[in-house]
Design a protein around this motif. Structure first.
Motif, mmCIF file in Angstrom:
data_model
loop_
_atom_site.group_PDB
_atom_site.id
_atom_site.type_symbol
_atom_site.label_atom_id
_atom_site.label_comp_id
_atom_site.label_asym_id
_atom_site.label_seq_id
_atom_site.Cartn_x
_atom_site.Cartn_y
_atom_site.Cartn_z
ATOM 1 N N GLY A 1 -14.699 -10.602 -2.425
ATOM 2 C CA GLY A 1 -13.785 -10.933 -3.517
ATOM 3 C C GLY A 1 -12.655 -9.940 -3.655
ATOM 4 O O GLY A 1 -11.491 -10.320 -3.826
ATOM 5 N N LEU A 2 -12.974 -8.643 -3.568
ATOM 6 C CA LEU A 2 -11.919 -7.641 -3.685
ATOM 7 C C LEU A 2 -11.006 -7.662 -2.461
ATOM 8 O O LEU A 2 -9.800 -7.437 -2.579
ATOM 9 N N THR A 3 -11.572 -7.953 -1.304
ATOM 10 C CA THR A 3 -10.745 -8.079 -0.103
ATOM 11 C C THR A 3 -9.759 -9.242 -0.241
ATOM 12 O O THR A 3 -8.584 -9.129 0.136
ATOM 13 N N LYS A 4 -10.222 -10.353 -0.792
ATOM 14 C CA LYS A 4 -9.320 -11.482 -1.046
ATOM 15 C C LYS A 4 -8.182 -11.063 -1.968
ATOM 16 O O LYS A 4 -7.016 -11.408 -1.741
ATOM 17 N N GLU A 5 -8.511 -10.319 -3.032
ATOM 18 C CA GLU A 5 -7.491 -9.845 -3.973
ATOM 19 C C GLU A 5 -6.491 -8.956 -3.254
ATOM 20 O O GLU A 5 -5.272 -9.070 -3.447
ATOM 21 N N ALA A 6 -6.993 -8.053 -2.404
ATOM 22 C CA ALA A 6 -6.118 -7.152 -1.662
ATOM 23 C C ALA A 6 -5.189 -7.929 -0.731
ATOM 24 O O ALA A 6 -3.989 -7.627 -0.645
ATOM 25 N N LEU A 7 -5.729 -8.920 -0.037
ATOM 26 C CA LEU A 7 -4.913 -9.691 0.901
ATOM 27 C C LEU A 7 -3.846 -10.519 0.182
ATOM 28 O O LEU A 7 -2.755 -10.746 0.717
ATOM 29 N N LYS A 8 -4.158 -10.963 -1.043
ATOM 30 C CA LYS A 8 -3.150 -11.692 -1.828
ATOM 31 C C LYS A 8 -1.959 -10.797 -2.149
ATOM 32 O O LYS A 8 -0.799 -11.215 -2.033
ATOM 33 N N VAL A 9 -2.235 -9.560 -2.567
ATOM 34 C CA VAL A 9 -1.142 -8.633 -2.874
ATOM 35 C C VAL A 9 -0.392 -8.280 -1.602
ATOM 36 O O VAL A 9 0.837 -8.160 -1.604
ATOM 37 N N SER A 10 -1.108 -8.123 -0.493
ATOM 38 C CA SER A 10 -0.452 -7.828 0.790
ATOM 39 C C SER A 10 0.523 -8.934 1.168
ATOM 40 O O SER A 10 1.661 -8.674 1.561
ATOM 41 N N ALA A 11 0.064 -10.178 1.047
ATOM 42 C CA ALA A 11 0.925 -11.312 1.402
ATOM 43 C C ALA A 11 2.126 -11.396 0.469
ATOM 44 O O ALA A 11 3.250 -11.665 0.903
ATOM 45 N N ALA A 12 1.899 -11.160 -0.818
ATOM 46 C CA ALA A 12 2.992 -11.251 -1.797
ATOM 47 C C ALA A 12 4.044 -10.179 -1.585
ATOM 48 O O ALA A 12 5.229 -10.407 -1.835
ATOM 49 N N THR A 13 3.631 -9.006 -1.094
ATOM 50 C CA THR A 13 4.557 -7.881 -0.936
ATOM 51 C C THR A 13 4.947 -7.641 0.519
ATOM 52 O O THR A 13 5.482 -6.587 0.853
ATOM 53 N N ALA A 14 4.684 -8.634 1.375
ATOM 54 C CA ALA A 14 5.028 -8.543 2.806
ATOM 55 C C ALA A 14 4.443 -7.297 3.444
ATOM 56 O O ALA A 14 5.079 -6.645 4.288
ATOM 57 N N GLY A 15 3.225 -6.940 3.036
ATOM 58 C CA GLY A 15 2.521 -5.829 3.662
ATOM 59 C C GLY A 15 2.825 -4.458 3.112
ATOM 60 O O GLY A 15 2.361 -3.454 3.674
ATOM 61 N N ALA A 16 3.594 -4.369 2.047
ATOM 62 C CA ALA A 16 3.842 -3.052 1.451
ATOM 63 C C ALA A 16 2.534 -2.433 0.951
ATOM 64 O O ALA A 16 2.353 -1.220 0.968
ATOM 65 N N PHE A 17 1.616 -3.301 0.493
ATOM 66 C CA PHE A 17 0.252 -2.867 0.211
ATOM 67 C C PHE A 17 -0.623 -3.406 1.324
ATOM 68 O O PHE A 17 -0.564 -4.596 1.653
ATOM 69 N N ASP A 18 -1.453 -2.541 1.923
ATOM 70 C CA ASP A 18 -2.224 -2.975 3.083
ATOM 71 C C ASP A 18 -3.490 -2.131 3.212
ATOM 72 O O ASP A 18 -3.415 -0.914 3.416
ATOM 73 N N ILE A 19 -4.667 -2.768 3.100
ATOM 74 C CA ILE A 19 -5.924 -2.027 3.177
ATOM 75 C C ILE A 19 -6.278 -1.626 4.604
ATOM 76 O O ILE A 19 -7.259 -0.913 4.821
ATOM 77 N N THR A 20 -5.469 -2.049 5.600
ATOM 78 C CA THR A 20 -5.720 -1.612 6.973
ATOM 79 C C THR A 20 -4.887 -0.380 7.330
ATOM 80 O O THR A 20 -4.901 0.067 8.493
ATOM 81 N N ALA A 21 -4.170 0.188 6.377
ATOM 82 C CA ALA A 21 -3.315 1.352 6.651
ATOM 83 C C ALA A 21 -4.107 2.652 6.705
ATOM 84 O O ALA A 21 -3.523 3.725 6.884
ATOM 85 N N GLY A 22 -5.432 2.571 6.580
ATOM 86 C CA GLY A 22 -6.267 3.767 6.564
ATOM 87 C C GLY A 22 -6.037 4.730 7.720
ATOM 88 O O GLY A 22 -5.945 5.949 7.499
#
Length: 349
Positions: free
Chosen positions: A89-110
């Motif tokens: 569920g949290l991953t889905k939330e993260a991917l929604k923000v990633s898509a909305a911001t064209a990747g400016a937020f990205d949980i794979t940037a670790g």
């Protein structure tokens, strides 16, 4: 008989006093930071701190990259795991923000964050060639949600939820309070906040302050922008702040913040010092309404995007009517402020 009346009046007074709703407080340390919870009740809840600590332990055991045993660490090692509904569920939330911001937020940037030295292990070279090689396995589009959980397109992909998990922890603690019947409270975990209802025995609105950026990471914390929770947000307001003045490193005499642009691999450089995002809403009981997690993610995205791009996104973007932002930047030798029209107005001081 005359002696009975004063006694009865005292008993009635005591019974009335016992039912007075007052602010109760608990505090502690978790997720590498403090937490502070204020709730309005007729009495102290002796079991609440244990329950809060249990929720925060679960967050740590699931999303901490600093724990070898956490679920995310096991996912990063490509071990066979059973994905929890919470994690998906949290991953889905993260991917929604990633898509909305064209990747400016990205949980794979670790891996980029780690290379710069903002993770468990020490950093390394941050020249363009090294960063470009890491960027080959960075990108939210390289993740897919399947019936079995989460699938990586490249086994080198490393997930990092640090820019959303603390906000989500605030959400989960607020759901705990709501589930226990509390309707007037503030949850603050390291500056990420949710308010609900009112304070002062449910008579006055809660007030929140935005921190003034400090010159150094150890600077004195102060707030110069204080606002009351608007009447139309009494059913819940989430706030998260991202800034570059507390978490940074110095290389070759230059300061580099922990805000890493996934598109370039470099530490983001701009006049922007901090972004505070607030999100209001009516239902705070399900993952799709994890407002503080979403505010946390958007605050990071806006730092990456910079003030002008973020303001354009907010003023012209679609589907974000409940998102508001307050920007602090440095220009002409002083702090300056810009905010969206729907951001709560400061009270005069």
């Amino acid at each position: 008989m005359k002696r009975v009346y004063p006694l009865l009046s005292v008993i009635v007074f005591l019974l009335t006093a016992c039912n007075v709703r007052e602010e109760q407080h608990i505090q502690g340390y978790a997720l590498g930071t403090y937490y502070s919870i204020t709730y309005v009740s007729t009495k102290e809840d002796g079991d609440l701190q244990r329950q809060v600590d249990s929720v925060l332990r679960e967050i740590n055991d699931t999303y901490s990259i600093f724990s070898e045993k956490s679920l995310v660490s096991r996912v990063n090692r490509n071990e066979a795991v059973r994905f929890t509904a919470d994690f998906i569920g949290l991953t889905k939330e993260a991917l929604k923000v990633s898509a909305a911001t064209a990747g400016a937020f990205d949980i794979t940037a670790g891996p980029l964050i780690k290379q710069w030295g903002f993770a468990k292990d020490a950093g390394g070279e941050v020249d363009s060639a090294t960063l470009d090689s890491i960027r080959e396995f960075v990108g939210y589009q390289k993740l897919a949600l399947t019936s079995d959980g989460i699938q990586k397109s490249d086994n080198r992909i490393q997930l990092d939820y640090n820019a959303i998990a603390k906000g989500y922890a605030v959400d989960k603690v607020s759901w705990l309070l709501l589930g226990k019947g509390y309707s007037d409270f503030v949850v603050d975990i390291g500056g990420e906040i949710i308010t609900h209802g009112k304070k002062d025995g449910a008579k006055q609105p809660w007030h929140i302050g935005i921190q003034v950026p400090t010159q150094t990471k150890d600077g004195v914390i102060d707030a110069d922008y204080v606002f009351a929770i608007p009447q139309d947000a009494r059913d819940g307001l989430a706030m998260a702040t991202s800034g570059n003045y507390r978490n940074y490193i110095e290389k070759d005499g230059e300061r580099h913040s922990h805000i890493i642009n996934p598109a370039t691999g470099h530490s983001e450089q701009s006049d922007l010092l901090s972004v505070t995002v607030v999100i209001s809403g009516n239902d705070n009981t399900q993952i799709r309404n994890a407002r503080c997690a979403r505010a946390d993610a958007y605050a990071t995205a806006f730092m990456v995007m910079g003030r002008k791009r973020a303001m354009e996104f907010l003023n012209h973007g679609k589907g974000l009517p409940t998102v508001a932002a307050h920007f602090i930047y440095y220009a002409d030798g002083k702090y300056k402020y810009e905010q969206t029209e729907n951001f709560p107005k400061a009270e005069s001081r």
